[in-house]
Design a protein around this motif. Structure first.
Motif, short mmCIF file in Angstrom:
data_model
loop_
_atom_site.label_atom_id
_atom_site.label_comp_id
_atom_site.label_asym_id
_atom_site.label_seq_id
_atom_site.Cartn_x
_atom_site.Cartn_y
_atom_site.Cartn_z
N LEU A 1 1.09 -0.90 -0.39
CA LEU A 1 0.19 -0.32 -0.17
C LEU A 1 0.99 1.32 0.41
O LEU A 1 0.55 2.28 -0.20
CB LEU A 1 -0.79 0.04 1.26
CG LEU A 1 -1.90 -0.94 1.14
CD1 LEU A 1 -2.85 -1.01 2.93
CD2 LEU A 1 -2.89 -1.47 0.22
N VAL A 2 2.22 1.16 0.66
CA VAL A 2 2.56 2.12 0.88
C VAL A 2 3.49 2.28 -0.66
O VAL A 2 3.83 3.76 -1.23
CB VAL A 2 4.43 2.03 1.26
CG1 VAL A 2 4.97 3.53 1.85
CG2 VAL A 2 2.97 2.20 3.22
N ASN A 3 3.99 1.13 -1.40
CA ASN A 3 4.47 1.46 -2.67
C ASN A 3 3.63 2.37 -3.80
O ASN A 3 3.79 3.17 -4.30
CB ASN A 3 4.55 -0.23 -2.95
CG ASN A 3 6.06 -0.22 -2.23
OD1 ASN A 3 6.99 0.56 -1.92
ND2 ASN A 3 6.07 -1.61 -2.38
N MET A 4 1.55 2.10 -3.47
CA MET A 4 1.41 2.24 -4.31
C MET A 4 0.81 3.90 -3.93
O MET A 4 0.97 4.98 -5.05
CB MET A 4 -0.49 2.01 -4.02
CG MET A 4 -0.33 0.27 -4.37
SD MET A 4 0.37 0.52 -6.57
CE MET A 4 -1.51 1.19 -6.94
N LEU A 5 0.86 4.29 -2.09
CA LEU A 5 0.91 5.86 -2.39
C LEU A 5 2.07 6.45 -2.51
O LEU A 5 1.99 7.72 -2.73
CB LEU A 5 0.99 5.47 -0.59
CG LEU A 5 -0.49 5.67 -0.30
CD1 LEU A 5 -0.60 4.76 2.07
CD2 LEU A 5 -1.62 6.00 -0.69
N GLN A 6 2.97 5.71 -2.57
CA GLN A 6 4.57 6.18 -3.29
C GLN A 6 4.23 6.79 -4.55
O GLN A 6 4.66 7.94 -5.06
CB GLN A 6 6.13 5.38 -2.97
CG GLN A 6 6.51 6.06 -3.28
CD GLN A 6 7.36 7.29 -1.93
OE1 GLN A 6 7.77 6.90 -1.29
NE2 GLN A 6 8.16 8.45 -3.39
N VAL B 1 1.78 7.57 -5.94
CA VAL B 1 0.75 8.98 -6.19
C VAL B 1 1.26 9.55 -5.80
O VAL B 1 1.57 11.04 -6.20
CB VAL B 1 -0.24 8.25 -4.79
CG1 VAL B 1 -1.38 10.22 -4.99
CG2 VAL B 1 -1.45 7.52 -5.73
N PHE B 2 2.61 9.77 -4.36
CA PHE B 2 3.16 10.96 -4.55
C PHE B 2 4.23 11.42 -5.15
O PHE B 2 4.29 12.99 -5.53
CB PHE B 2 3.94 10.45 -3.04
CG PHE B 2 5.36 11.90 -2.44
CD1 PHE B 2 4.74 12.51 -1.87
CD2 PHE B 2 6.11 11.30 -2.58
CE1 PHE B 2 5.24 13.54 -1.38
CE2 PHE B 2 7.40 12.02 -2.58
CZ PHE B 2 6.97 12.97 -1.88
N ASN B 3 4.87 10.51 -5.95
CA ASN B 3 5.43 10.63 -7.28
C ASN B 3 5.05 11.33 -8.41
O ASN B 3 5.35 13.24 -8.83
CB ASN B 3 6.44 9.96 -7.70
CG ASN B 3 7.34 9.24 -6.56
OD1 ASN B 3 7.80 9.75 -6.06
ND2 ASN B 3 7.29 7.68 -7.25
N LEU C 1 -1.16 12.98 -17.01
CA LEU C 1 -1.25 11.34 -17.09
C LEU C 1 -0.47 10.94 -18.78
O LEU C 1 0.35 10.73 -18.88
CB LEU C 1 -1.85 10.39 -16.45
CG LEU C 1 -1.77 10.17 -15.17
CD1 LEU C 1 -3.15 8.83 -14.80
CD2 LEU C 1 -0.71 9.93 -14.28
N VAL C 2 -1.56 11.03 -20.05
CA VAL C 2 -1.22 11.18 -20.92
C VAL C 2 0.22 11.76 -21.56
O VAL C 2 0.88 11.15 -22.18
CB VAL C 2 -2.30 11.60 -21.94
CG1 VAL C 2 -1.48 11.64 -23.11
CG2 VAL C 2 -3.48 10.70 -21.74
#
Length: 306
Positions: free
Chosen positions: A174-179, A181-183, A223-224
């Motif tokens: 979950l932290v990697n997913m949040l990372q 988003v953070f990036n 994102l594109v």
């Protein structure tokens, strides 16, 4: 001050426009990019020199020594990066409007009080990163990163290593997913807030508010643009790698040093081109997203703050 919602396909247009950014004044734009990388390299050397001088002759570093080298490097680069980005965007902005500009105008952001809010933006990035790192350490355990560094050093040395396991593997996912988003928000805020401060004359707090809102409202277009940029980067990197092998190999037949010099030159040109395209895309994104009056053009020969 309004934030425009742009079509998702606009991300492709930003990249198309970015490829042609230097057509009006390539000498100034690409010269500023070269000066950008040279300044960044010089700042990196100054950041690590005090620690590196004490580690001279060491082939391997402990985890603590790696941290001692990495922290000042990260802090210095994060503080300097927004100022240099603002200078490069300034050169692009002047060139796009047909006004005279030069490569050394990269340092124009130091004038008229712009350096302080830009460096504050870097400080905000540092605080956000520290918060993210603290969360990761909290969930993975205090020894995870130290063991990971040892495993990495062992792998680079040719040893067979077993990667360490975090205390909470599920939470780490979950932290990697949040990372991730953070990036996204970290990069988007940096690339959007810099032109807001440098060109729209917006304060640091207002720039963060507008940048965050634009990052959410125009998530699709951003994102594109990111996907197009990364895909083009990977393809170009493969082409440059092959070209370097061929050209460098031919040059090495004359002299090995010449082969190395040619290879480094090719990669330097590639790095400058990537930097110009990335920053130009953020410039066009700023221009399309924000319905704000642009601050009057300042004389490129502005004096540097004391």
């Amino acid at each position: 001050m309004n934030v425009r919602k742009v079509p998702v396909a606009q991300g492709v247009e930003w990249m198309k426009q970015a490829v042609n950014i230097g057509r009006r004044n390539p000498r100034a734009v690409f010269g500023a990019a070269v000066l950008f990388l040279c300044t960044l390299y010089f700042a990196s050397v100054l950041a690590v020199l005090p620690v590196a001088s004490r580690l001279q002759g060491r082939s391997e570093l402990s985890f603590g020594e790696s941290v001692a080298v990495g922290i000042p490097l990260f802090v210095v680069l994060t503080l300097v990066m927004p100022v240099l980005l603002a200078g490069l965007i300034h050169v692009m902005h002047e060139a796009e409007h047909g006004r005279p500009t030069r490569a050394r105008d990269l340092f124009a952001a130091f004038g008229h009080g712009r350096a302080r809010p830009l460096m504050t933006l870097g400080l905000v990035q540092i605080v956000f990163n520290l918060g993210c790192v603290g969360l990761v350490v909290l969930l993975t355990g205090p020894d995870y990163w130290a063991e990971s560094m040892k495993a990495l050093q062992g792998a680079l040395s040719g040893h067979v290593v077993v990667p360490p396991e975090p205390d909470h593997p599920v939470l780490l996912f979950l932290v990697n997913m949040l990372q991730f988003v953070f990036n996204y928000f970290s990069a988007a805020l940096m690339l959007l807030c810099v032109p807001l401060i440098a060109l729209s004359n917006v304060g640091i707090v207002e720039s963060l508010r507008l940048g965050l809102r634009a990052s959410v409202v125009n998530l699709g277009a951003n994102l594109v643009a990111s996907v197009v940029f990364l895909a083009a980067f990977l393809v170009a990197a493969v082409v440059v790698t092959l070209a370097t092998a061929v050209v460098g190999g031919i040059a090495a037949l004359i002299h090995p040093v010449l082969g190395v010099a040619v290879a480094l030159g090719v990669w330097a040109v590639f790095a400058v081109t990537v930097l110009v395209v990335l920053v130009a895309a953020s410039y066009y994104a700023w221009r399309d997203m924000f319905d704000v009056p642009v601050a009057p053009s300042t004389d490129a020969r502005m004096q540097i703050e004391a």
